[in-house]
Design a protein around this motif. Sequence first.
Motif, mmCIF file in Angstrom:
data_model
loop_
_atom_site.group_PDB
_atom_site.id
_atom_site.type_symbol
_atom_site.label_atom_id
_atom_site.label_comp_id
_atom_site.label_asym_id
_atom_site.label_seq_id
_atom_site.Cartn_x
_atom_site.Cartn_y
_atom_site.Cartn_z
ATOM 1 N N UNK A 171 0.640 -1.006 0.058
ATOM 2 C CA UNK A 171 -0.047 -0.023 -0.131
ATOM 3 C C UNK A 171 0.826 1.074 0.142
ATOM 4 N N UNK A 172 0.218 2.362 -0.315
ATOM 5 C CA UNK A 172 0.790 3.608 -0.418
ATOM 6 C C UNK A 172 1.196 4.088 0.962
ATOM 7 N N UNK A 173 2.564 4.515 1.048
ATOM 8 C CA UNK A 173 2.938 4.628 2.610
ATOM 9 C C UNK A 173 2.473 6.376 2.706
ATOM 10 N N UNK A 174 1.705 6.483 3.969
ATOM 11 C CA UNK A 174 1.234 7.699 4.159
ATOM 12 C C UNK A 174 2.429 8.829 4.473
ATOM 13 N N UNK A 175 2.263 9.937 4.090
ATOM 14 C CA UNK A 175 3.021 11.041 4.316
ATOM 15 C C UNK A 175 2.424 12.305 4.488
ATOM 16 N N UNK A 176 3.248 13.227 4.869
ATOM 17 C CA UNK A 176 2.516 14.563 4.916
ATOM 18 C C UNK A 176 2.709 15.508 3.549
ATOM 19 N N UNK A 177 1.700 16.090 3.148
ATOM 20 C CA UNK A 177 1.755 16.814 2.006
ATOM 21 C C UNK A 177 0.666 17.945 2.016
ATOM 22 N N UNK A 178 1.054 19.102 1.455
ATOM 23 C CA UNK A 178 0.218 20.427 1.305
ATOM 24 C C UNK A 178 -0.968 20.273 0.508
ATOM 25 N N UNK A 179 -2.023 20.599 1.011
ATOM 26 C CA UNK A 179 -3.413 20.580 0.207
ATOM 27 C C UNK A 179 -4.408 21.730 0.619
ATOM 28 N N UNK A 180 -5.426 21.519 0.426
ATOM 29 C CA UNK A 180 -6.280 22.459 0.638
ATOM 30 C C UNK A 180 -7.686 22.091 1.437
ATOM 31 N N UNK A 183 -11.188 25.024 1.989
ATOM 32 C CA UNK A 183 -10.880 26.313 1.306
ATOM 33 C C UNK A 183 -9.493 26.895 1.996
ATOM 34 N N UNK A 184 -8.794 26.566 2.904
ATOM 35 C CA UNK A 184 -7.786 26.798 3.424
ATOM 36 C C UNK A 184 -6.502 26.020 3.257
ATOM 37 N N UNK A 185 -5.360 26.448 2.905
ATOM 38 C CA UNK A 185 -4.180 25.612 2.877
ATOM 39 C C UNK A 185 -3.950 24.979 4.137
ATOM 40 N N UNK A 186 -3.271 23.622 3.940
ATOM 41 C CA UNK A 186 -2.804 22.962 5.192
ATOM 42 C C UNK A 186 -1.915 21.890 4.981
ATOM 43 N N UNK A 187 -1.322 21.401 5.796
ATOM 44 C CA UNK A 187 -0.501 20.281 5.535
ATOM 45 C C UNK A 187 -1.147 18.872 6.378
ATOM 46 N N UNK A 188 -1.262 17.873 5.434
ATOM 47 C CA UNK A 188 -2.329 16.809 5.899
ATOM 48 C C UNK A 188 -1.383 15.682 5.902
ATOM 49 N N UNK A 199 6.870 17.153 -2.984
ATOM 50 C CA UNK A 199 5.483 17.518 -2.009
ATOM 51 C C UNK A 199 5.211 16.478 -1.306
ATOM 52 N N UNK A 200 6.107 15.489 -1.008
ATOM 53 C CA UNK A 200 5.913 14.570 0.318
ATOM 54 C C UNK A 200 6.760 14.646 1.303
ATOM 55 N N UNK A 201 6.425 14.637 2.540
ATOM 56 C CA UNK A 201 7.326 14.922 3.621
ATOM 57 C C UNK A 201 7.205 13.824 4.826
ATOM 58 N N UNK A 202 8.017 13.329 5.244
ATOM 59 C CA UNK A 202 8.155 12.380 6.645
ATOM 60 C C UNK A 202 7.436 12.992 7.580
ATOM 61 N N UNK A 203 7.462 14.447 8.040
ATOM 62 C CA UNK A 203 7.176 14.848 9.166
ATOM 63 C C UNK A 203 6.218 16.095 9.008
ATOM 64 N N UNK A 204 5.400 16.368 9.784
ATOM 65 C CA UNK A 204 4.555 18.050 9.461
ATOM 66 C C UNK A 204 5.508 19.142 9.491
ATOM 67 N N UNK A 206 8.395 19.314 8.546
ATOM 68 C CA UNK A 206 9.156 19.545 7.050
ATOM 69 C C UNK A 206 7.859 20.014 5.897
ATOM 70 N N UNK A 207 6.950 19.650 6.201
ATOM 71 C CA UNK A 207 5.951 20.174 5.407
ATOM 72 C C UNK A 207 5.556 21.476 5.678
ATOM 73 N N UNK A 208 5.577 21.973 6.844
ATOM 74 C CA UNK A 208 5.220 23.369 7.157
ATOM 75 C C UNK A 208 6.389 24.492 6.829
ATOM 76 N N UNK A 209 7.579 23.853 6.947
ATOM 77 C CA UNK A 209 8.713 24.706 6.718
ATOM 78 C C UNK A 209 8.723 24.922 5.261
ATOM 79 N N UNK A 210 8.391 23.913 4.352
ATOM 80 C CA UNK A 210 8.324 24.125 2.962
ATOM 81 C C UNK A 210 7.034 25.041 2.511
ATOM 82 N N UNK A 211 6.095 24.900 3.391
ATOM 83 C CA UNK A 211 4.871 25.552 2.898
ATOM 84 C C UNK A 211 4.430 26.409 4.125
#
Length: 283
Positions: A171-180, A183-188, A199-204, A206-211
Amino acid sequence: MTYRDLEGDTPPWDESGNSNLFAESKKYILCCNTGEGPPAPANPQSPILLPTPTNPPTPKPSSLPTPKPTLPPQDVKWYPMDSAGEKECVQGSGYEPSFPGKGWTYETEIDCCNAWSLPCSIKEMMWYPSELNGEQVCVQGNEFSSLMVTSGWLYTTEQQCCAAMSLDCAPVQPKWYPTVVAGEKACTFGVDLPPSPSLQFDSKGECCAAFPLACPTTTTTTTRPAVTAPPCTPMGGKGCHWWPKVVSLDEGIICIYSSNWPIEAADHLHSDYDSCYCEYFDC
């Protein structure tokens, strides 16, 4: 019948019919069929024709001919092949049995192209079907043959390749990624990942630092969804476990559920995904 003397009209026999006809036969011809005189003798020099002997028929074989032996399966290798009047390096097991002995099989496309002085273009990393230990699998790389291109067997993700080839993949390995979200941007955190690895990150973090805009000042905790183990069959005396797999230096480690784990992973086997994931990442 009456015989006439070629030199006169007097027959060469007497009234009793006594005469040496054979000695004088060359001098007489048959004149007419009157019933007079003795019958003409058969030609003693005529050959007797015998039937021409024929060869006896070839006997049927007592047993069927020995069938042509079946060659054992060959390993998948890169090898040179003539295609449309030009030589190219292809991957497969359909090469001539004499190729390995001549050193004409190779582990990589680059090795084959270098050996035959063929231009090998640098291809994009893609997922494509291949064969491993006699089983069809999806692998990632850029050493695929031109057949993969013409057949449409190149995919951007492993899941696309597995779905197209009807293969059971991890199965796909879940990761953190930016999305909407709403209606608001978020790291999910999840498995609906964007195709780009950037656009895939191992921790939140890392995602927040990039976005940064995806991470407001007031943060909320996203619960990591449970990952269900895919179907697995024990093989080679190995059971099914979650184990860490090093994919590449860029992608790092992912957790795989299978029985095909290497001996190096024997001390890092887990019964569930979370324990495998948390061994290497912040939970």
